[in-house]
Design a protein around this motif. Sequence first.
Motif, PDB file in Angstrom:
ATOM      1  N   VAL A   1       0.061  -9.824   4.798  1.00  0.00           N
ATOM      2  CA  VAL A   1       1.224  -9.012   4.068  1.00  0.00           C
ATOM      3  C   VAL A   1       1.719  -7.653   4.724  1.00  0.00           C
ATOM      4  CG1 VAL A   1       1.463  -7.595   1.920  1.00  0.00           C
ATOM      5  CG2 VAL A   1       0.135  -9.739   1.918  1.00  0.00           C
ATOM      6  N   GLY A   2       0.473  -6.645   5.556  1.00  0.00           N
ATOM      7  CA  GLY A   2       1.137  -5.274   6.002  1.00  0.00           C
ATOM      8  C   GLY A   2       0.992  -5.631   7.479  1.00  0.00           C
ATOM      9  N   THR A   3       1.701  -5.017   8.052  1.00  0.00           N
ATOM     10  CA  THR A   3       1.918  -4.904   9.712  1.00  0.00           C
ATOM     11  C   THR A   3       1.139  -3.638  10.015  1.00  0.00           C
ATOM     12  OG1 THR A   3       4.004  -3.929   9.799  1.00  0.00           O
ATOM     13  CG2 THR A   3       3.838  -6.534   9.638  1.00  0.00           C
ATOM     14  N   GLY A   4       1.246  -2.601   9.452  1.00  0.00           N
ATOM     15  CA  GLY A   4       0.533  -1.258   9.898  1.00  0.00           C
ATOM     16  C   GLY A   4       1.524  -0.788  10.804  1.00  0.00           C
TER      17      GLY A   4
ATOM     18  N   PRO B   1      -0.420   3.202  14.717  1.00  0.00           N
ATOM     19  CA  PRO B   1       0.089   1.834  14.664  1.00  0.00           C
ATOM     20  C   PRO B   1      -1.111   0.712  14.151  1.00  0.00           C
ATOM     21  CG  PRO B   1       0.199   2.855  16.879  1.00  0.00           C
ATOM     22  CD  PRO B   1      -0.618   3.791  15.902  1.00  0.00           C
ATOM     23  N   PHE B   2      -0.622  -0.163  13.521  1.00  0.00           N
ATOM     24  CA  PHE B   2      -1.438  -1.227  12.815  1.00  0.00           C
ATOM     25  C   PHE B   2      -2.604  -0.969  11.794  1.00  0.00           C
ATOM     26  CE2 PHE B   2      -0.336  -2.003  17.403  1.00  0.00           C
ATOM     27  CZ  PHE B   2       0.662  -3.187  17.366  1.00  0.00           C
ATOM     28  N   PHE B   3      -2.327   0.281  11.304  1.00  0.00           N
ATOM     29  CA  PHE B   3      -3.208   0.767  10.344  1.00  0.00           C
ATOM     30  C   PHE B   3      -2.631   0.175   8.947  1.00  0.00           C
ATOM     31  CE2 PHE B   3      -4.530   3.479   6.886  1.00  0.00           C
ATOM     32  CZ  PHE B   3      -5.792   3.388   7.072  1.00  0.00           C
TER      33      PHE B   3
ATOM     34  N   ASN C   1       6.959   1.470   0.802  1.00  0.00           N
ATOM     35  CA  ASN C   1       5.447   1.558   0.843  1.00  0.00           C
ATOM     36  C   ASN C   1       5.163   2.040  -0.565  1.00  0.00           C
ATOM     37  OD1 ASN C   1       4.453   0.840   2.996  1.00  0.00           O
ATOM     38  ND2 ASN C   1       4.646   2.875   4.243  1.00  0.00           N
ATOM     39  N   ALA C   2       6.047   2.877  -1.049  1.00  0.00           N
ATOM     40  CA  ALA C   2       5.875   3.315  -2.526  1.00  0.00           C
ATOM     41  C   ALA C   2       5.847   2.631  -3.580  1.00  0.00           C
ATOM     42  CB  ALA C   2       6.955   4.406  -2.735  1.00  0.00           C
ATOM     43  N   ARG C   3       6.770   1.568  -3.354  1.00  0.00           N
ATOM     44  CA  ARG C   3       7.093   0.367  -4.318  1.00  0.00           C
ATOM     45  C   ARG C   3       5.656  -0.503  -4.282  1.00  0.00           C
ATOM     46  NH1 ARG C   3      10.317  -4.443  -1.904  1.00  0.00           N
ATOM     47  NH2 ARG C   3       8.310  -4.653  -1.006  1.00  0.00           N
ATOM     48  N   ASP C   4       5.212  -0.772  -3.053  1.00  0.00           N
ATOM     49  CA  ASP C   4       3.865  -1.695  -2.943  1.00  0.00           C
ATOM     50  C   ASP C   4       2.884  -1.075  -3.602  1.00  0.00           C
ATOM     51  OD1 ASP C   4       5.397  -3.509  -1.686  1.00  0.00           O
ATOM     52  OD2 ASP C   4       4.627  -2.911   0.496  1.00  0.00           O
ATOM     53  N   ALA C   5       2.594   0.369  -3.536  1.00  0.00           N
ATOM     54  CA  ALA C   5       1.843   1.175  -3.956  1.00  0.00           C
ATOM     55  C   ALA C   5       1.702   1.113  -5.585  1.00  0.00           C
ATOM     56  CB  ALA C   5       1.553   2.560  -3.295  1.00  0.00           C
TER      57      ALA C   5
ATOM     58  N   ALA D   1      11.189  -6.572  10.146  1.00  0.00           N
ATOM     59  CA  ALA D   1       9.994  -6.673   9.184  1.00  0.00           C
ATOM     60  C   ALA D   1      10.167  -6.197   7.730  1.00  0.00           C
ATOM     61  CB  ALA D   1       8.925  -6.211   9.730  1.00  0.00           C
ATOM     62  N   THR D   2      10.913  -4.888   7.971  1.00  0.00           N
ATOM     63  CA  THR D   2      11.264  -4.287   6.901  1.00  0.00           C
ATOM     64  C   THR D   2      12.375  -4.967   5.881  1.00  0.00           C
ATOM     65  OG1 THR D   2      11.232  -2.181   8.054  1.00  0.00           O
ATOM     66  CG2 THR D   2      12.324  -1.847   5.868  1.00  0.00           C
TER      67      THR D   2
END
Length: 910
Positions: A870-873, A861-863, A809-813, A681-682
């Motif tokens: 888009v996100g898997t959490g 998990p899944f959060f 995650n940082a990039r997305d934020a 996924a990454t």
Amino acid sequence: MTAGDKLFARLRGRNSVLALDAPAMPALGLHLQLDHLGHVLSIMGTLRPLLAQHPVNTPLHTLLCANSALSVEGAPAQWQRHGLDLDFQGAAGQVLHTRGWMEPEDDGWALHLLDITDLLADRALAQQREQNHQITGLISEQLRVCSLSRLPQVFSEHLRSVAQRWHIPCVAMALLDEEDQGWRIYSQYAAHDAPALWQTGQHLGTSLDSINGNTPLSLDIAQGRSDNPRLHSVFGNADGFLVPYRDSQGLAAWLLCGFYSGQAQHTGERDWLNLCAALAAPLLSRLREQRHHQQLERVEALQGLLGTGWWELLPATQEIQLAPQLLRNLSLEQGPTRQALGTWLELIHPADRQALNSRLQDLQALGKPLLTSVRLQRTGAEQAPLWYRIQGQVLGVGNDRRWIGFMLDISDIKNQQLQAAAAHARLDNLIASSPAVIYVQRYVNGALHPAFFSDSLTPLLGWTLADCNHDTLAALIHPDDRELYFERSRHLLREGNVRSRYRLRDKQGHYHWLLDEAKLLRDDLGLPVEAVGLWLDVTEATLAAEQVRQSEERYRILVEDSPAMICRYRPDLILTFGNTPLANYLECLPEHLPGIDLGQWLSDEQRATFVQRIAQLTPEFPVSTAEISLQLPGREHAWWVWSDRGVFDQHGTLVEVQAVGRDNTEVRRSQQQLTQSAKMATLGEMATGLAHEINQPLNVMHMAVVNVLKRLERGEVQIDYLTEKLQRIDAQVQRAARVVDHMRVFGRRSEIEQQPFDPAQALEGTLSLLSEGLRGKGVEVRISPADFSVQVKGHVDQLEQVLINLMVNARDALLSQREKNPALRPWIALHSEHDSRHVRIWVEDNAGGIDPRLLERIFEPFFTTKPIGVGTGLGLSVSYGIVENMGGRLSVSNGEAGAKFCVELPIVQA
Ligand code: ADP
């Protein structure tokens, strides 16, 4: 006047009487007519025939013995006024002793003489007696006063002097031996030329009893060769002479004279008796004194040793006299031996005083013997009481009555008695309340009949001896155990002892398990007399043992049927037990497990870690849990969650480990798959960045190719120019290839075993995949280069995965933040640091951070806060698991500009 003059006067007087009567009778004595020269003219008188014949006219001195001739020297006129003692020679050769005087006659002299032989003999005897008397007195005196220790010597000296004086060749004193009632030589003497008939200390037996004369004061003289054969044994063939000595107790001593006929002159029976008495009486008295003295010493020593002593009641003065020892024992040393009865009674404990007093009265009034035990009054309350036994009796009758007794210290006995009684009572009590019954069975005609049961029978079983007799006892035994009981009795009679276990019914009808131990006692002939035995109620123990057995069985079943692996192994990992599930995993039978080395399925490294972990178990912290990975036969890797519990001996040394294990392989595999999916996924998420990453070289290559083509069209191609362009293209190809290569590596499944690696490697890999893409998106990557190198343990691709997740995650934020705030100049800062134990990698951004309320939940998990699809959490949750698996910790906080993640990992020594 001398004795001689008196005699002379008496003779003269008698003679004058005789002279008056003389004319009618022949003149008494001897009458000689002498001429003036002293020649004998005629001899007349009654003594004349006794004289030897002499011619007429011989001088007087020729008729005389030599010694008396001197007194008639000279002429008769000179002899006139003297008393004359003249010894004539007798006709038979004997000597005729005479005494007389001279009288003048007309034509000469008349000599008148009387026979004085008897007189002389009497005098000699008297003198002898006198001397004897003096000697015996001296002997007695010396024997009486000499010291007891010198007595034998002094006596022996006197015996010798007696022998010498009376010319006895061999003399001895025989005394009656107190002990065996026979006669024994006390002392003896033999002249140097005489053989010794006797030895000091020699036993004569009863040989002297037989001449025990019936005339107590008469002298017994017996010839050695007498009719009495017993004396023969005393004297042998020697002539003998015996003098008895009698005292108040009868015949007590004999003076034995050997080689001696007893015909000594001037020594009469009486003298012999006196002599013997002079020797024997003081000797016996001294010997008795000695015996008495010894007796007294013995008694005193005994009294001292026993803590005892006599007392005598003196009713007249109401006093009591106490033995000195007793005074000492009673600590009354200062006091007089006579005490007032009251004072003495004061010593007795008040509890016993009254009784003692009344018994003393009974003793005095009724003569009733006294026997009682009393305590003494003691001041120190803590001291054990002093016990005395007091015994008393009446001696004598009438006015001679005496009240005598003794006091004996019996504290030892009494206190022991009291202790024994207390111990006995305790024992009785113990037996009565214990689950044990002591019994005796009497042997009667081949059978054993109950004869005695201890008191504990009734509390224990409710029965009495009457209930458990020979006929009924068997019926009380559990029917299943009866045969056992009969066999027990047979065995007991056969072997002499037995130990068995059977059930016996109590009065309520409940059965008790009894442990029966019995021993057979036999008489001198080896025949059985009785059996002594013990019943021990072991019901509880038996039931408990049964329960233990059952519970053991239950646990055994539990262990056997458990789906979990259960085993026990030694600290060197050798199995001692394992259940079926473990055997199944190890592909063998449970019975083959003991002896197998558990470590053979572990890699060397795993094994070392395992042994180290076990070694850390202590009695305080005996449990340890870990996940171990094994290479099982014919299978790929297995993961077991393994819990160990150490078993220690009393010294705290580990002796065994009990372990429970669960197969975690499936979970592990799912986790790996999850990690892998997350990784994929990454990768997917990175697709845009990656496209950019590859686009960049493609663009560069494209530009180079276009430029080269343009030159070619213009026909101005130089080799150098071409070479430079082609080299640039090649560099870009290599760059793209590296990225693709790394993607392939990253996309691979992780290794099973963790390996040590430098975390900088993961940082490098991450940046190689992401930095170009980020830059393309306008995100600045700030890297503070690490100037150190450390090793952590895990999988380098997994740490890379974590870092990618954090940066993505940082990039997305940041991107979403820039949408809201186009002025934002986004950056991601990477920074690492370490101390002695940990290395920390910080990933920080300036996207504004995470809602504090969500900080707790983002690792779930899944959060996700991202839109669906888009996100898997899973990113953070998988990352968390990876870091934890490496023994580290993933944490988050909000920094000044945005979120700040920290990956903390333990450093391992290379
Ligand atoms: P996903 O990225 O698929 O949502 P993650 O587990 O990786 O799943 O992230 C969970 C959530 O944590 C994200 O949805 C986001 O809300 C939050 N998050 C993670 N990193 C950051 C960050 N650097 N700044 C702000 N929020 C973040």
